[in-house]
Design a protein around this motif. Structure first.
Motif, short mmCIF file in Angstrom:
data_model
loop_
_atom_site.label_atom_id
_atom_site.label_comp_id
_atom_site.label_asym_id
_atom_site.label_seq_id
_atom_site.Cartn_x
_atom_site.Cartn_y
_atom_site.Cartn_z
N THR A 1 0.88 -1.17 0.00
CA THR A 1 0.00 0.00 0.00
C THR A 1 0.91 1.21 0.00
OG1 THR A 1 -0.07 0.24 2.39
CG2 THR A 1 -1.69 -1.24 1.42
N SER A 2 0.32 2.39 -0.16
CA SER A 2 1.14 3.60 -0.16
C SER A 2 1.97 3.68 1.11
CB SER A 2 0.25 4.83 -0.28
OG SER A 2 -0.47 4.77 -1.49
N LYS A 3 1.40 3.16 2.19
CA LYS A 3 2.06 3.23 3.48
C LYS A 3 3.17 2.19 3.64
CE LYS A 3 0.16 1.62 7.30
NZ LYS A 3 -1.02 1.38 8.13
N THR A 4 2.94 0.99 3.12
CA THR A 4 3.87 -0.11 3.42
C THR A 4 5.00 -0.25 2.40
OG1 THR A 4 2.59 -1.79 2.23
CG2 THR A 4 2.03 -1.42 4.53
N ARG A 5 4.86 0.40 1.22
CA ARG A 5 5.82 0.09 0.15
C ARG A 5 7.25 0.50 0.48
NH1 ARG A 5 2.71 4.21 -3.97
NH2 ARG A 5 3.10 6.07 -2.74
N MET A 6 7.44 1.67 1.09
CA MET A 6 8.81 2.12 1.39
C MET A 6 9.51 1.19 2.36
SD MET A 6 9.83 4.93 -0.14
CE MET A 6 10.08 6.64 0.25
N PRO A 7 8.89 0.91 3.55
CA PRO A 7 9.58 -0.01 4.46
C PRO A 7 9.82 -1.38 3.83
CG PRO A 7 7.45 0.70 5.40
CD PRO A 7 7.72 1.53 4.20
N MET A 8 8.87 -1.88 3.03
CA MET A 8 9.05 -3.21 2.45
C MET A 8 10.25 -3.23 1.51
SD MET A 8 5.16 -4.60 2.00
CE MET A 8 5.56 -6.18 1.26
N LEU A 9 10.41 -2.15 0.76
CA LEU A 9 11.56 -2.08 -0.15
C LEU A 9 12.86 -1.99 0.65
CD1 LEU A 9 12.50 -1.78 -3.14
CD2 LEU A 9 12.51 0.69 -2.74
N ASN A 10 12.86 -1.12 1.63
CA ASN A 10 14.09 -0.93 2.40
C ASN A 10 14.45 -2.15 3.24
OD1 ASN A 10 14.78 1.60 1.43
ND2 ASN A 10 13.41 2.64 2.87
N ASN A 11 13.43 -2.96 3.61
CA ASN A 11 13.72 -4.18 4.37
C ASN A 11 14.15 -5.33 3.47
OD1 ASN A 11 12.77 -2.72 6.48
ND2 ASN A 11 10.76 -3.68 6.49
N GLY A 12 14.14 -5.10 2.17
CA GLY A 12 14.56 -6.16 1.25
C GLY A 12 13.49 -7.20 0.99
N ASP B 1 11.43 14.45 -1.75
CA ASP B 1 11.51 13.82 -0.43
C ASP B 1 11.81 12.33 -0.56
OD1 ASP B 1 11.29 15.80 1.31
OD2 ASP B 1 9.22 15.42 1.95
N ARG B 2 11.08 11.69 -1.47
CA ARG B 2 11.24 10.23 -1.61
C ARG B 2 12.58 9.87 -2.21
NH1 ARG B 2 5.13 9.03 -3.69
NH2 ARG B 2 4.17 8.92 -1.61
N LYS B 3 13.12 10.80 -3.03
CA LYS B 3 14.43 10.52 -3.65
C LYS B 3 15.52 10.39 -2.59
CE LYS B 3 13.97 12.54 -8.27
NZ LYS B 3 14.25 13.80 -8.99
N LYS B 4 15.25 10.95 -1.41
CA LYS B 4 16.24 10.80 -0.34
C LYS B 4 16.24 9.39 0.21
CE LYS B 4 15.52 15.55 1.18
NZ LYS B 4 14.49 16.19 2.00
N ILE C 1 9.40 3.85 -11.07
CA ILE C 1 9.62 2.56 -10.43
C ILE C 1 10.74 2.76 -9.41
CG2 ILE C 1 10.42 0.19 -10.81
CD1 ILE C 1 9.02 0.35 -13.57
N ALA C 2 10.49 2.38 -8.16
CA ALA C 2 11.47 2.66 -7.12
C ALA C 2 12.28 1.42 -6.77
CB ALA C 2 10.76 3.18 -5.86
N VAL C 3 13.58 1.63 -6.58
CA VAL C 3 14.46 0.55 -6.11
C VAL C 3 15.21 1.06 -4.89
CG1 VAL C 3 14.74 -0.30 -8.47
CG2 VAL C 3 16.49 1.15 -7.47
N LYS C 4 15.84 0.12 -4.19
CA LYS C 4 16.60 0.48 -3.00
C LYS C 4 17.71 1.46 -3.37
CE LYS C 4 17.73 -2.31 1.01
NZ LYS C 4 18.06 -3.67 1.44
N LYS C 5 18.00 2.39 -2.49
CA LYS C 5 19.01 3.40 -2.77
C LYS C 5 20.34 2.74 -3.13
CE LYS C 5 19.49 8.07 -1.87
NZ LYS C 5 19.07 8.29 -3.24
N GLY C 6 20.94 3.22 -4.20
CA GLY C 6 22.25 2.72 -4.59
C GLY C 6 22.22 1.58 -5.60
N GLU C 7 21.03 1.06 -5.89
CA GLU C 7 20.94 -0.04 -6.87
C GLU C 7 20.88 0.55 -8.28
OE1 GLU C 7 21.48 -2.97 -6.21
OE2 GLU C 7 20.88 -3.36 -4.14
N THR C 8 21.93 1.22 -8.69
CA THR C 8 21.90 1.91 -9.98
C THR C 8 21.77 0.93 -11.14
OG1 THR C 8 24.27 2.02 -9.65
CG2 THR C 8 23.06 4.07 -9.42
#
Lengths: 286, 217, 215
Positions: A109-120, A134-137, A245-252
């Motif tokens: 969901t809009s709420k859960t997607r960031m933590p789920m991505l960052n948690n792998g 903001d999200r680009k950070k 499409i968002a990926v974990k930071k640094g996954e260029t």
């Protein structure tokens, strides 16, 4: 006497042990079918080479919406999740692994997607996600794959025809973690949006009469007005919401692969085909 | 990791959440006590249909999840044309749900009052209602104070259900702050502190009350 | 309102799938929280130094927090702290921790209700402290605690519905997907209430039957 009293306790304990064992077995075998409860890859492993990891695992794990018509909607009957975002995920699986079925979808969901991505838990987010500073950070974004803009959904015949009719007293509904909340609260002074877990809940609340307006991106609202024709999108768009499409930071590496795919799809006309399939019209000229 | 600056940055949100949690809890507390007493009396009347009604009420609400009770008021009633806001339907759901537990606690208390007393009261000319009101209930309430105060503690914790139906309570704002800052641990930690601010004094008071009642008998 | 459409075979089997997940969550959490609850309750009853105080503080804190907050924390807070956990196990963890804290208090007061004279008699007849605890105090105290523990289990089964906030596909979650069609909202709410009721009522009746034959 002592013996007989001992039995109920030992009995309960034994039953519990058995329950643990049986439930453990059950949990493992059936967890996969629901798409929940399975560990996919080791979360928190080495950062580099996520593409290599995806290839080695033999499947791509994408976070998509399950409740958003046109982008990602789960059919309770068939269990299939369908939409523009889902098709993008399939195309990406095909590009990375060579087979569009080597794809595991997870509900975000809009709420859960960031933590789920960052948690792998997921490799990337393809879930109507607006690219913002903001999200680009927090994450890395691909190029824009869909251009949306924030709009309003109202019941047909509502006096609210555009953002100008929304006042601080209007009952506006939205979704936790969405950019649309901040946008409209900045536009309308003193407005307080009622926020829900996901779009389906917000739309149910709108239809239950809990609010007068539901606000989010126009494309999502169009999907809702298709689900229930008593509702219409009004007033055009009042923000630009470019989806990435968002990926974990640094996954260029993965970002480059996604961008390459987008370019290929646009050049081959595949993108326009997909767009028209879901949106019912040709994509806007660049 | 825990950064109290968050509590100050979002003090408006947290304070409003705390206020609404407190309001919902207080309203539901008073409501569930009154409703619970009525249902307990229904459960014990000599009139059979009323007794059944009381039993059905208690069994129904004790055997379905609170979330479902709240959804019935939040989403179910609008299907019948009655629209209640998230705060109102959450608080009503909380009241109705808790009252079933309180009714059972009160009934257990009433049953603990020796039957001879109410028989004596009835034979001395008091009506059923008078007997309940003046003889049985005052004693029963003393017995049931510990279990009921325990229910009130549950009630404060359960009020977090408002967060799911956009009831602007503490849980709701914890979630909003989390969504805006991406600091889950921090956002929840502050909410946990504020909940403890409400619940720890309450459970301390409960224990004190229990001890005092145990001493006086 | 559309009862016939809402109760289509597809929807019913989708709800049953959800019920399966609900039961799996509940059974596993019941078993784990019972084991840990007994353990913690016994340690606190026996007043094991340090451990007893530490557990007391933890239990006291958890009992005073909303379960919803714990579920949320286990699902998204723990990974943020660098402890990866799957959605299923985060739900089990939150439910177990919360209910074990509740059950440990029930167990402790059950054990404390066992008459001191009985304990002294057992010790005097040559049983060690642990033997007295295991053979005398636990069985008697636990039997007295059966009714409140069973109602705690029923609470747990109901509380599994709260994991809907972390989108685990249990009964409530699947019900909400079906309720995407607004005409189905009322019929599905009634049906889901009946399902929960049936399961919990059966559980409480079975428990009542188990209690009565004794004494």
């Amino acid at each position: 006497m002592k013996q007989r009293q001992g039995k109920p306790f030992t009995g309960i304990l034994l039953v519990c042990m058995l329950l643990v064992l049986s439930a453990c077995g059950g949990g493992n075998s059936s967890g996969g079918s629901g798409g929940e409860g399975t560990v996919t890859g080791g979360a928190g492993e080495a950062e580099s080479g996520i593409i290599a990891k995806i290839k080695e695992r033999g499947k791509l794990v994408a976070g998509v919406k399950y409740d958003t018509k046109l982008f990602g909607l789960k059919d309770p009957g068939t269990g299939v999740v369908e939409g523009f975002d889902v098709d993008m995920a399939k195309a990406l699986a095909k590009k990375l692994i060579g087979d569009e079925t080597k794809l595991e979808l997870k509900e975000v969901t809009s709420k859960t997607r960031m933590p789920m991505l960052n948690n792998g838990e997921i490799d990337l987010i393809i879930a109507t996600m607006t690219i913002t500073e903001d999200r680009k950070k927090e994450v890395d974004f691909s190029d824009v794959y869909f251009k949306a803009g924030q709009s309003l959904l109202v019941k047909k015949g509502s006096p609210i025809r555009s953002i100008d009719d929304v006042t601080a007293d209007t009952k506006v509904l939205g979704v936790k973690g969405a950019t649309s909340i901040k946008n409209i609260e900045e536009k309308v002074d003193g407005l307080r949006v009622q926020q829900y877990e996901n779009y389906q809940e917000a739309f149910t609340a709108l239809r239950a009469g809990q609010g007068e307006v539901l606000t989010t991106d126009n494309a999502i609202l169009f999907g809702m007005s298709q689900q229930d024709p008593n509702y219409e999108v009004v007033g055009g768009t009042f923000t630009d919401e470019p989806y990435g499409i968002a990926v974990k930071k640094g996954e260029t590496g993965l970002v480059e692969a996604v961008n390459e795919l987008l370019k290929e799809m646009k050049d081959s006309g595949e993108y326009a085909k997909q767009y028209e399939k879901w949106m019912g019209e040709a994509p806007p000229a660049e | 990791m825990i950064d109290f600056a968050l509590l100050f940055d979002y003090s408006e949100e947290y304070m409003e959440g705390l206020r609404n949690t407190l309001y919902a809890s207080l309203i539901a507390l008073a409501g569930s006590f009154m409703l619970g007493t009525i249902v307990a009396v229904l459960r014990m009347t000599p009139v059979r249909p009323l007794r059944w009604l009381g039993r059905a009420y208690v069994e129904f609400f004790r055997n379905i999840p609170l979330l479902l009770v709240v959804y019935i008021f939040f989403l179910g009633l609008p299907a019948l044309g009655i629209i209640l806001s998230g705060f109102v339907s959450g608080t009503i759901g909380l009241t109705v749900y808790t009252s079933a537990y309180i009714a059972e606690a009160i009934r257990a208390g009433i049953m603990a009052v020796p039957a001879g007393q109410s028989e004596a009261a009835r034979s001395s000319g008091l009506t059923y209602i008078q007997t309940m009101r003046h003889v049985v209930l005052p004693q029963a309430i003393k017995i049931v104070v510990p279990p009921i105060s325990n229910q009130f503690l549950n009630l404060v914790k359960n009020s977090s259900i408002l967060g799911v139906v956009s009831g602007f309570d503490l849980m709701y704002y914890a979630d909003i702050v989390n969504s805006e800052t991406y600091q889950t641990v921090n956002a929840l930690f502050m909410a946990a502190l504020l909940y403890l601010l409400l619940t720890i004094p309450l459970s301390y008071a409960t224990r004190l009350l229990e001890k005092r009642l145990a001493r006086t008998g | 309102m559309d009862f016939i459409g809402a109760y289509s075979p597809d929807n019913l089997s989708f709800l049953m799938e959800g019920l399966g997940m609900t039961l799996r969550l509940a059974l596993l959490a019941i078993a784990l929280s019972f084991i840990f609850g007994c353990l913690i309750g016994a340690i606190r009853y026996a007043r094991v130094p340090v451990l007893s105080q530490v557990l007391g503080a933890i239990v006291g804190t958890i009992r005073n927090l909303p379960l919803l907050l714990l579920i949320f924390f286990a699902r998204f807070g723990l990974p943020e702290l660098g402890l990866p956990i799957t959605p299923f196990w985060s739900a089990i963890l939150a439910l177990t921790v919360f209910e074990a804290a509740m059950i440990s208090e029930l167990v402790r007061s059950g054990l404390q209700s066992v008459e001191k004279g009985l304990v002294e008699a057992a010790r005097a007849s040559g049983l060690s402290y642990m033997q007295t605890l295991w053979h005398i105090v636990l069985p008697i105290g636990l039997r007295r605690m059966v009714p409140p523990i069973v109602s705690q289990f029923i609470s747990l089964l109901k509380d599994t519905s709260l994991v809907v906030i972390v989108s685990l596909a249990e009964l409530m979650h699947n019900a909400k997907i079906i309720m995407a069609d607004f005409d189905f909202v009322f019929p599905i709410l009634i049906l889901v209430a009946s399902i929960y009721f049936l399961v919990n009522y059966t559980l409480s009746q079975v428990a009542r039957r188990l209690e009565t034959p004794q004494h």
